[in-house]
Design an enzyme around this catalytic site. Structure first.
Site, PDB file in Angstrom:
ATOM      1  N   CYS A 297      10.043  13.881  30.781  1.00  0.00           N
ATOM      2  CA  CYS A 297       9.247  12.767  30.268  1.00  0.00           C
ATOM      3  C   CYS A 297       8.755  11.804  31.349  1.00  0.00           C
ATOM      4  O   CYS A 297       7.709  11.168  31.196  1.00  0.00           O
ATOM      5  CB  CYS A 297      10.048  11.967  29.235  1.00  0.00           C
TER       6      CYS A 297
ATOM      7  N   CYS B 178       5.099  11.412  32.918  1.00  0.00           N
ATOM      8  CA  CYS B 178       3.990  10.727  32.245  1.00  0.00           C
ATOM      9  C   CYS B 178       4.339   9.303  31.826  1.00  0.00           C
ATOM     10  O   CYS B 178       3.475   8.443  31.779  1.00  0.00           O
ATOM     11  CB  CYS B 178       3.580  11.509  31.003  1.00  0.00           C
ATOM     12  N   HIS B 179       5.591   9.082  31.461  1.00  0.00           N
ATOM     13  CA  HIS B 179       5.949   7.753  30.940  1.00  0.00           C
ATOM     14  C   HIS B 179       6.557   6.861  32.016  1.00  0.00           C
ATOM     15  O   HIS B 179       6.802   5.682  31.760  1.00  0.00           O
ATOM     16  CB  HIS B 179       6.929   7.902  29.774  1.00  0.00           C
TER      17      HIS B 179
ATOM     18  N   MET C 179       0.732  14.799  24.154  1.00  0.00           N
ATOM     19  CA  MET C 179       2.194  14.802  24.210  1.00  0.00           C
ATOM     20  C   MET C 179       2.669  16.196  23.821  1.00  0.00           C
ATOM     21  O   MET C 179       2.325  16.711  22.761  1.00  0.00           O
ATOM     22  CB  MET C 179       2.718  13.755  23.219  1.00  0.00           C
TER      23      MET C 179
ATOM     24  N   HIS D  78      -4.925   9.297  39.880  1.00  0.00           N
ATOM     25  CA  HIS D  78      -4.149  10.523  39.624  1.00  0.00           C
ATOM     26  C   HIS D  78      -4.537  11.646  40.578  1.00  0.00           C
ATOM     27  O   HIS D  78      -3.922  11.823  41.596  1.00  0.00           O
ATOM     28  CB  HIS D  78      -4.322  10.935  38.162  1.00  0.00           C
TER      29      HIS D  78
ATOM     30  N   HIS E  95      -9.916  14.496  34.448  1.00  0.00           N
ATOM     31  CA  HIS E  95      -8.840  15.236  35.134  1.00  0.00           C
ATOM     32  C   HIS E  95      -9.485  16.321  35.982  1.00  0.00           C
ATOM     33  O   HIS E  95      -9.658  17.466  35.538  1.00  0.00           O
ATOM     34  CB  HIS E  95      -7.860  15.832  34.113  1.00  0.00           C
TER      35      HIS E  95
HETATM   36 FE1  DHE Z   1      -0.130  18.054  38.083  1.00  0.00          FE
HETATM   37  C1  DHE Z   1      -2.172  18.150  40.864  1.00  0.00           C
HETATM   38  C2  DHE Z   1       0.655  14.845  38.777  1.00  0.00           C
HETATM   39  C3  DHE Z   1       1.429  17.811  35.061  1.00  0.00           C
HETATM   40  C4  DHE Z   1      -0.558  21.368  37.609  1.00  0.00           C
HETATM   41  N1  DHE Z   1      -0.678  16.741  39.523  1.00  0.00           N
HETATM   42  C5  DHE Z   1      -1.541  16.972  40.575  1.00  0.00           C
HETATM   43  C6  DHE Z   1      -1.656  15.769  41.361  1.00  0.00           C
HETATM   44  C7  DHE Z   1      -0.850  14.846  40.768  1.00  0.00           C
HETATM   45  C8  DHE Z   1      -0.242  15.453  39.620  1.00  0.00           C
HETATM   46  C9  DHE Z   1      -0.618  13.421  41.219  1.00  0.00           C
HETATM   47  C10 DHE Z   1      -2.504  15.595  42.602  1.00  0.00           C
HETATM   48  C11 DHE Z   1      -1.740  16.073  43.821  1.00  0.00           C
HETATM   49  C12 DHE Z   1      -2.555  15.984  45.092  1.00  0.00           C
HETATM   50  O1  DHE Z   1      -3.731  16.365  45.093  1.00  0.00           O
HETATM   51  O2  DHE Z   1      -2.022  15.532  46.102  1.00  0.00           O
HETATM   52  N2  DHE Z   1       0.851  16.577  37.063  1.00  0.00           N
HETATM   53  C13 DHE Z   1       1.075  15.350  37.551  1.00  0.00           C
HETATM   54  C14 DHE Z   1       1.844  14.576  36.605  1.00  0.00           C
HETATM   55  O3  DHE Z   1       2.305  13.416  36.769  1.00  0.00           O
HETATM   56  C15 DHE Z   1       1.879  15.313  35.363  1.00  0.00           C
HETATM   57  C16 DHE Z   1       0.844  14.655  34.465  1.00  0.00           C
HETATM   58  C17 DHE Z   1       3.134  15.267  34.516  1.00  0.00           C
HETATM   59  C18 DHE Z   1       4.375  15.829  35.140  1.00  0.00           C
HETATM   60  O4  DHE Z   1       5.408  15.697  34.512  1.00  0.00           O
HETATM   61  O5  DHE Z   1       4.327  16.386  36.215  1.00  0.00           O
HETATM   62  C19 DHE Z   1       1.387  16.689  35.831  1.00  0.00           C
HETATM   63  N3  DHE Z   1       0.338  19.364  36.567  1.00  0.00           N
HETATM   64  C20 DHE Z   1       0.960  19.060  35.436  1.00  0.00           C
HETATM   65  C21 DHE Z   1       1.127  20.214  34.602  1.00  0.00           C
HETATM   66  O6  DHE Z   1       1.691  20.253  33.471  1.00  0.00           O
HETATM   67  C22 DHE Z   1       0.476  21.349  35.283  1.00  0.00           C
HETATM   68  C23 DHE Z   1      -0.723  21.814  34.493  1.00  0.00           C
HETATM   69  C24 DHE Z   1       1.405  22.545  35.483  1.00  0.00           C
HETATM   70  C25 DHE Z   1       2.679  22.176  36.152  1.00  0.00           C
HETATM   71  O7  DHE Z   1       2.728  22.270  37.364  1.00  0.00           O
HETATM   72  O8  DHE Z   1       3.591  21.754  35.469  1.00  0.00           O
HETATM   73  C26 DHE Z   1       0.052  20.685  36.581  1.00  0.00           C
HETATM   74  N4  DHE Z   1      -1.186  19.486  39.042  1.00  0.00           N
HETATM   75  C27 DHE Z   1      -1.168  20.798  38.718  1.00  0.00           C
HETATM   76  C28 DHE Z   1      -1.931  21.538  39.699  1.00  0.00           C
HETATM   77  C29 DHE Z   1      -2.421  20.609  40.629  1.00  0.00           C
HETATM   78  C30 DHE Z   1      -1.915  19.325  40.193  1.00  0.00           C
HETATM   79  C31 DHE Z   1      -2.176  23.039  39.673  1.00  0.00           C
HETATM   80  C32 DHE Z   1      -3.287  20.885  41.853  1.00  0.00           C
HETATM   81  C33 DHE Z   1      -4.700  21.110  41.479  1.00  0.00           C
HETATM   82  C34 DHE Z   1      -5.564  21.412  42.679  1.00  0.00           C
HETATM   83  O9  DHE Z   1      -6.387  22.333  42.583  1.00  0.00           O
HETATM   84  O10 DHE Z   1      -5.416  20.763  43.704  1.00  0.00           O
END
Ligand code: DHE
Length: 725
Positions: free
Chosen positions: A231, A234-235, A272, A515, A557
């Site tokens: 959690c 996001c929270h 959620m 983000h 996003h």
């Molecule tokens: Fe991510 C990038 C944060 C959930 C897959 N994600 C990022 C970045 C951040 C972030 C800050 C940018 C990083 C950078 O460029 O330096 N992501 C978060 C969260 O806080 C969030 C919302 C909730 C969590 O609990 O983590 C979250 N993210 C997810 C997912 O559920 C995803 C779909 C699958 C997973 O990994 O759990 C996911 N996030 C990704 C991916 C990137 C990403 C594949 C990079 C994308 C790119 O092409 O650069």
């Protein structure tokens, strides 16, 4: 419209979930609290994105009524000995259901929820649905329609949930079991009479408990751990809200255990996750979490440099690493593929699709970035463990690692080489969610050496924020700088690393909830989503100042976005959105095309919301877009392409698998093939996940790389080094 009432009676959530006893997908871990003890063991969140609507409590709806109904007891029952009045019966029904947590119900105290449909004009809405021809249930009039909506909510799914149609199962199907006949009848009558009935008398549902439900020490420890795992992303670790709403007791106590349980179990249409339905949380865990959320959050631990150094390991020292590539493969066409639930990264050959090696990394690993030369991949786990993979080894493997936070999302290397020095591969940086800080490390050994806290003041109101988390980080090609995005304070920090123990930091005022983002094609401008502010902030990395703030549809996003040349508006950068089915193009050439620069020049309609990523390549005719967080199972596994030559509509959309979610794209080095992840479930054999490879010209499938456990992000070495997207 049946589901208009759908979420009304959340009470029976417990019954709905009674059959679900799946355990968490991993072994239980040590309880979180005692600060230092957690350093080694605390894993970080692995939740999906939560973009749940803000459900802040609001004052009870006022109705100019003479005689307020008597307040129900906490259980919604009449005082002992007295037969309940009609008003008490009605209040008891709404109270038991916790309906107000998900619905706006005029006249019902505290019913201001925006997860299910707004019931303000329920009687009229039901009549319209019955007359529309779209209705699929068996009711014959408004009263039987509303009755059916409560007792058999999936008979007709309302299109009126915020963000689109209500998904099946959102409203618990056995909810009415908890109601007496009289309560059900009173509620049906009340809702049938809306909007007219709203003015009659305020329905004073049971007052929320003033005291949070108790948990045993063991439950508290378990719940803290689950919160951290699922959690906090996001929270917020302190539960002050970010992408998801705040979950502090002032917000959660008025909702109560039953309503919170329902939300946790069923999820919401706005993002959620449905933790119960997914089998991630059991009924007992769901209820425990609902109780936990009504208590004050336990204080999370800090982390010192000494603690980080204790975790630091150089597995292959520099002098034992290869001096030239040991492989005949084109290592610049390797893909580092996140296998999220395995806590691993697969290194896959972009020419042959062979898995060259699968290496252990951090828990619920998040992203990989390449060092400036491309030789090394930097990988960050959600548990703050950074791993360095040497791609020159015959079998690429982890050569160094260090855990520098409890909760992290971003990592990058130093990419500048120019008059101020050659910093290629020299340093690395990790952005932490908790503790809120960034950490600088040696680029070749991952030895951590400098921590900079981001606890600070919000850019706009100048109020202290205890948890401004580090979101995206990018390395500038033009200056010895990292662009560090500080989410909650809304600041973009330009961190100069020429003197890394005394870094200079320029703090730009951007927008809150920064983000993810990426470069424009010239690599001068960095565009980052301020997701909950519905804006893209544009940073001019050459001038070191903000260039613009661009309004977008709901919850942009971009991942890193996608750059292409629009036939009418010139160079543009693209993002899709979580909150709306829309892809926008923003002009990025203020010199050549000042008329189009820093404004939305295209807003292309998509089949649904919940899009996570877009991608293109300079050699491609297409822009690719996914919908991984759309509530509809078919849309979740759909991808669409938009033709650059005619960017007014989607050209083609198709489902890439019959299970899982389609997530994230990456091109091969030549820009001729596109890889898409099928994000499956680690606990479902044959559906753990795979990658589908498409020919980018013909859009024909050319290969499947099977049996990859929950693949998400994919990072091609050449494209990531050169920021090609
Ligand atoms: Fe991510 C990038 C944060 C959930 C897959 N994600 C990022 C970045 C951040 C972030 C800050 C940018 C990083 C950078 O460029 O330096 N992501 C978060 C969260 O806080 C969030 C919302 C909730 C969590 O609990 O983590 C979250 N993210 C997810 C997912 O559920 C995803 C779909 C699958 C997973 O990994 O759990 C996911 N996030 C990704 C991916 C990137 C990403 C594949 C990079 C994308 C790119 O092409 O650069």
């Amino acid at each position: 419209m049946r589901n208009h009432i759908n979420l009304l009676l959340l009470l029976l959530l417990v019954l709905v979930v009674a059959g679900c006893t799946h355990a968490l997908q991993r072994e239980p871990v040590a309880p979180p609290a005692p600060a230092d003890a957690r350093a080694e063991s605390l894993p970080a969140p692995r939740s999906n994105l939560d973009t749940a609507v803000n459900v802040k409590p609001v004052a009870p709806m006022q109705a100019p009524a003479p005689a307020p109904a008597q307040a129900a007891t906490p259980q919604g029952a009449a005082p002992q000995g007295a037969a309940p009045s009609e008003a008490e019966t009605l209040a008891a029904g709404f109270s038991k259901g916790g309906c107000g947590a998900c619905h706006i119900i005029p006249g019902v105290a505290g019913a201001a929820g925006t997860i299910g449909p707004d019931l303000s004009t329920m009687g009229e809405t039901a009549a319209a649905a019955l007359a529309s021809g779209a209705y699929t249930g068996s009711a014959t009039d408004v009263t039987s329609y509303i009755h059916e909506a409560i007792v058999e909510p999936d008979a007709f799914l309302s299109p009126g949930c915020p963000g689109g149609a209500c998904p099946k199962g959102l409203m618990p199907a056995t909810l009415s079991d908890a109601l007496s006949d009289a309560e059900l009848e009173a509620m049906v009558a009340y809702l049938t009479g809306l909007p007219a009935k709203a003015g009659e008398a305020p329905v004073e549902v049971a007052a929320p408990a003033a005291v949070a439900p108790e948990l045993t020490d063991a439950e508290m420890a378990d719940a803290s751990q689950i919160f951290f795992d699922r959690c906090a992303g996001c929270h917020g670790t302190l539960r002050k809200g970010a992408t998801g709403p705040a979950l502090t007791p002032d917000v959660t106590l008025p909702k109560g255990t039953l309503a919170l349980s329902s939300i946790i179990f069923n999820g919401t249409p706005r993002g959620m996750p449905d933790w119960g339905k997914q089998g991630v949380l059991t009924q007992v865990q769901t209820e425990m979490m609902a109780k936990f959320l009504q208590n004050e959050p336990p204080p999370p631990p800090e982390m010192s440099l000494t603690q980080m150094l204790d975790t630091w390991k150089v597995i292959v020292p520099l002098d034992q690493r290869p001096v030239a590539p040991q492989t005949t493969r084109d290592w610049e066409d390797y893909f580092a593929v996140t296998l999220r639930d395995a806590g691993q990264v697969a290194i896959i050959d972009g020419d042959t699709y062979e898995v060259v090696n699968t290496v252990n990394t951090g828990y619920a690993v998040h992203i990989s970035r390449m060092s400036a030369t491309g030789r090394y991949a930097y990988v960050i786990g959600r548990d703050g463990r950074a791993s360095l993979i040497d791609l020159w080894m015959e079998k690429p493997d982890v050569v160094a690692e260090a855990k520098v936070c409890y909760d992290a999302r971003s990592i990058d290397g130093s990419k500048y080489s120019g008059p101020e020095g050659d910093f290629s591969d020299k340093y690395a940086i990790v952005g932490c969610y908790w503790p809120p800080a960034f950490v600088m490390l040696d680029g070749l050994t991952l030895e951590p050496f400098k921590i900079v806290s981001t606890r600070s003041y919000t850019y706009d109101t100048e109020e202290y924020h205890p948890e401004p988390r580090v979101a995206a980080i990018v390395a500038s090609h033009n200056k010895p700088e990292w662009i560090v995005n500080v989410k909650e304070s809304g600041q973009v920090w330009l961190v100069n690393y020429t003197d890394p123990l005394a870094p200079t930091i320029k703090m730009l005022e951007a927008e809150r909830f920064l983000h993810d983002g990426g470069w424009d094609a010239s690599k001068r401008y960095f565009l980052v989503a301020a997701n909950n502010a519905n804006k893209i902030a544009v940073v001019d990395s050459l001038e070191g100042k903000m260039a613009a703030l661009v309004d977008t549809p709901k919850i942009p996003h971009p991942g890193r976005g996608a750059n292409w040349v629009d036939p009418e508006f010139g160079p543009v950068w693209t993002t899709s959105h979580l909150g709306e089915g829309s892809l926008v193009a923003i002009g990025t050439d203020p010199e050549g095309r000042p008329d189009a620069a820093w404004r939305v020049v295209r807003n292309i309609e998509l089949p649904g919301a919940g899009s996570l990523f877009v991608k293109t390549h300079p050699n491609s005719d297409w822009i690719w877009v996914d919908f991984g967080l759309n509530p509809d199972e078919k849309i979740q596994r759909t991808v669409c392409v938009i033709a650059k030559a005619n960017p007014t509509k989607t050209e083609k959309c198709w489902e890439i698998a019959d299970y899982g979610r389609a997530v994230h794209f990456e091109y091969n080095k030549e820009g001729t093939e596109v890889w898409v992840s099928v994000w499956g479930r680690a606990d479902v054999p044959d559906q753990v996940g795979e990658i589908v490879v498409y020919d980018d010209k013909t859009l024909e499938e050319v290969a499947r790389i099977p049996n990859l456990v929950t693949p998400t992000g994919k990072f091609n070495v050449y494209n990531t080094v050169n920021d090609i997207y």
